[in-house]
Scaffold this active site. Structure first.
Site, mmCIF file in Angstrom:
data_model
loop_
_atom_site.group_PDB
_atom_site.id
_atom_site.type_symbol
_atom_site.label_atom_id
_atom_site.label_comp_id
_atom_site.label_asym_id
_atom_site.label_seq_id
_atom_site.Cartn_x
_atom_site.Cartn_y
_atom_site.Cartn_z
ATOM 1 C CD GLU A 1 -53.388 51.057 -20.633
ATOM 2 O OE1 GLU A 1 -53.532 50.798 -22.081
ATOM 3 O OE2 GLU A 1 -54.626 51.569 -20.068
ATOM 4 N N GLY A 2 -47.466 49.246 -21.844
ATOM 5 C CA GLY A 2 -46.771 48.601 -22.153
ATOM 6 C C GLY A 2 -45.948 49.420 -22.897
#
Length: 817
Positions: A504-505
């Site tokens: 997620e990043g």
């Protein structure tokens, strides 16, 4: 002298309270009149002339635009860096909420405290107490991660049958339609028992087909897929990440070309000829649930070279739903993330034809995929990984507090050694920060907000605090946490840390680019308005924005100086007592942060987004302002319990100290050294006055989690607590209770030993001798024997025979006890 003092006071008051231009004009006019008629000082007509001219320019909009803001607008348009479409969509995604207040330099504390406290409905609480509790009881994490490398089939079926995969699906489609708060608490509880199960549950309820369908799907797509997702008849995954495009999702190489073709629908078996669709080729990696998915959410770049859809050739990123049984779709291989065994793997396909109505939202949403993704990301990113981080903090607090009280060395519980209690304070303090931060964001989500900046703050800071808390827990446990086996309740979470840090990043990117890069534009009161005015060539809108911006900067200069000189003692606070000084310091640092932010943009311009170290420190300032304010909100939500004062102080004081250090690091490295020196004198006129939480506070926190008391209970509420004493976690509370209860008897026995009263040698023999001599009662003997057995169960680690089959210790236990 008096008139000069009055001028300074007047300017300071007008700036501190951000008076509008007309009020500044009236105030200064009154001062000039008082100077001439009250103090008898002759004001030269030229002074009045200059004042009238400046007042006219500032207050008459057409004149101001012609003389001042118009020329500035021309320069601004030239120096404003261009923004790509993906950047624009990321900036526009979601909403700003409490983060905007923190960026304003004047947080509205009453607004913060007026936010509703997150609560579970009766239905949500019943689900946590019922199916979620039962699911946790079915999970043997050692067996899942070491032996089966997967959840057992009964667990999979239980997850499907009880609606865990449809928590976000609306009830009209058969889903549970839980609040975001309930969704997070379910994931948290499951994660306290096993990360594999938690990931399996959280992914379908996060960014993926379910979320995208509910927001953008056609009625036909919703009616078909959402009931099936809610009942577990479909297992979804979402394929975004490619080997050559990780965090830079906008550069995915996967593509689809609009054409006409034929296909057989695997859902119905019907064959369709000569239909408009897309021929897609992709290679994706790191896709959770891909190996077992029945429905594939797919992101790709769409092109229309033959102009079958219109004049545009490059359509843009598009999201589609593809049944994994469809011809050409390849799944089935898996990756093996360290420390967990959730299904994760690649998917690929070459020139797979899909009809146009498989695009999520249908043909009109072709090319809208990136916007769809970033708009939904803020929700899932506030819930999934932050919830797992909270779970790790709760487990670390629960097990470390008990272990440090049960385990002794040199006749003293190890938690009472100062070096150990320092680590324990961090574990509890980070857990308090993590849950407070997420709960406040969940409040915003359930109010209808989509706080995109705060979601990045949560993703980065919760996972980093999880890493620190688990590291400290491993250190305190020592050898207990080193040996893998069913008794080791920390190792798998420790091994899985890189998963949360990466997905997620990636955290490095999130901290250095996203938090402030997005926050500076979205949360700043004026920057986005100025940029939009420049892109739209709207001089009138720019005039209003830049005028307000200048007033904003002047105000923050005076506010920062005054609050720094006074230590914020005269700032307002919504509460009296122990928390008042924290609200005041937060107001001070909010003003300073707003000033530093503007000065960074002023001195570095568009190059700021490439100065990632400086951007990261600005992001740290905003993040820790948020974390500290969330901790204050949590303290009030819990009823300001006196037992939690120490952990609240630790959490807030360390967050404030982190703000101060981020500001210091920023000023130390700002390229314009003269500006940095001036800002340092304004913000820190007396130097760095804040310190992290004291050793005394840390010791109070550590003692609080070693006791069966309210602080420990609140920090660990919502986690799964096994009742079985044969369980490595389940034995901890009975052992803690037994060890504390029998401590006076053990002290009595040790004293008798020092006095030479025993003829026997071993602890077991001396216990029997004390009973026989009447020095202790039978009930005391039984209590000590039980406490010693439970203590041994807590301390022991697993051992195996040479074939790695677990050793049977029952005989050894009988010999000892």
């Amino acid at each position: 002298m008096l008139s000069a003092i009055l001028l300074i006071v007047l300017v300071g008051v007008l700036a501190y309270y951000r008076a509008p231009v007309i009020v500044w004009t009236i105030g200064l006019a009154i001062w000039l009149l008082a100077l001439q008629f009250g103090f008898g000082v002759a004001v030269h007509p030229a002074v009045w002339g200059v004042f009238a001219l400046v007042a006219a320019v500032l207050n008459i909009t057409p004149l101001r635009r012609a003389v001042f803001t118009g020329p500035v607008f021309g320069i601004f348009k030239k120096i404003t860096p261009p923004m790509s479409q993906t950047e624009q969509e990321a900036i526009n995604a979601g909403t700003v909420w409490w983060d905007r207040d923190l960026f304003s330099g004047k947080p509205d504390w009453q607004r913060l405290l007026s936010f509703p406290d997150p609560k579970l409905t009766a239905e949500e609480q019943a689900f946590l107490d019922g199916p979620t509790e039962q699911l946790c009881s079915m999970i043997d994490d050692w067996k899942v991660t070491h032996e089966d490398m997967d959840l057992p089939e009964p667990v999979w079926q239980f997850i499907k049958d009880n609606g865990f995969l449809g928590m976000i699906v609306k009830k009209q489609y058969g889903g549970l339609e839980f609040s975001n708060y309930a969704h997070a608490k379910v994931v948290t509880k499951i994660a306290t028992r096993g990360g594999t199960a938690a990931v399996t549950v959280m992914v379908p309820n996060s960014l993926g087909p379910g979320e995208l369908l509910q927001h953008y799907g056609t009625d036909a797509q919703k009616d078909y897929y959402l009931p099936r997702l809610a009942k577990g008849l479909e297992i979804p995954c979402f394929a975004l990440t490619s080997p050559s495009a990780g965090s830079d999702a906008g550069s995915i190489p996967d593509f689809g070309v609009v054409c006409r073709g034929s296909y057989t629908d695997p859902r119905t078996g019907e064959h369709h000829e000569d239909v408009l669709g897309v021929r897609v080729s992709w290679e994706k990696r790191w896709i959770t649930l891909a190996p077992v998915a029945t429905i594939l959410g797919l992101a790709f770049k769409m092109y229309d070279p033959d102009h079958l859809l219109g004049d545009k050739e490059e359509i843009g990123i598009t999201c589609a739903l593809v049944p994994t049984e469809h011809e050409g779709v390849c799944i089935g291989r898996r990756h093996y993330p360290g420390g967990a065994a959730f299904m994760n793997g690649p998917t690929w396909g070459s020139e797979v034809f899909i009809p146009m109505d498989w695009i999520i939202g249908g043909r009109e949403y072709a090319g809208q995929g990136w916007r769809m993704l970033v708009e939904c990301l803020s929700v899932g990113r506030c819930i999934s990984l932050p919830a797992m981080s909270v779970a790790s903090g709760k487990v670390a607090t629960f097990v470390t507090g008990a272990f440090a009280r049960i385990r002794d060395q040199f006749g003293l519980p190890i938690g009472k050694f100062e070096g150990v209690d320092e680590a324990m304070a961090r574990i509890a303090g980070y857990t308090y920060q993590m849950e407070a931060s997420q709960d406040l964001a969940l409040t915003g989500l359930d109010m209808g907000e989509k706080p995109s900046v705060l979601s990045a703050v949560l993703k980065y800071h919760n996972t980093e605090r999880m890493r620190k808390a688990l590291n400290d827990a491993m250190d305190v446990h020592g050898g207990k946490a080193v040996v893998l086996g069913p008794r080791n309740y920390l190792a798998r979470a420790y091994q899985a840390i890189p998963i949360a840090i990466t997905v997620e990043g990636a955290n490095i990117l999130t901290r250095s680019m996203i938090i402030y890069g997005q926050g500076a534009i979205r949360c700043h009161p004026f920057v986005l308005r100025e940029m939009k005015a420049a892109m739209a060539n709207d001089g009138k809108a720019f005039d209003a924005a830049i005028t307000g911006h200048i007033n904003f900067v002047i105000s923050n200069v005076f506010r920062s100086l005054w609050l720094g000189l006074t230590g914020a003692r005269f700032a307002g606070s919504p509460k009296s007592g122990v928390t008042a000084r924290y609200y005041k310091q937060l107001t001070r640092f909010s003003s300073a942060f707003a000033l530093l932010s503007d000065m960074a943009m002023f001195s570095l311009g568009g190059s700021l987004k490439f100065r990632e170290k400086l951007s990261a420190r600005l992001g740290d300032m905003l993040s820790n302002l948020y974390i500290a304010s969330a901790c204050l909100k949590r303290f009030e939500r819990d009823g300001a319990p006196k037992e939690d004062i120490a952990v609240m102080q630790w959490a807030v004081e360390n967050a404030l100290y982190d703000v101060q250090m981020a500001m210091t690091g920023f000023l130390n490295n700002l390229p314009n050294r003269f500006l940095a020196g001036v800002l340092r004198k304004i913000i820190f006129p007396w130097g760095q006055t804040l310190q992290p939480a004291s050793d005394r506070v840390g010791t109070q926190v550590a003692r609080g989690i070693m006791e069966m008391g309210p602080m420990r209970e609140r920090l660990t509420r919502g986690m799964y607590r096994p009742k079985d004493e044969s369980d490595a976690v389940g034995v901890l509370e009975p052992a803690l209770q037994a060890v504390v209860a029998t401590e006076p008897i053990e002290q009595k026995l040790r004293k008798m030993g020092r006095e030479g009263k025993f003829r026997t040698i071993t602890a077991k023999e001396r216990l029997a001798e004390a009973l026989a001599a009447g020095w202790i009662t039978q009930s005391e003997y039984d209590a000590v024997a039980r406490a010693r057995k439970l203590k041994r169960d807590v301390i022991m680690v697993d051992d195996f025979d040479m074939g790695m089959k677990q050793f049977d210790e029952k005989l050894l236990e009988r010999l000892i006890f």
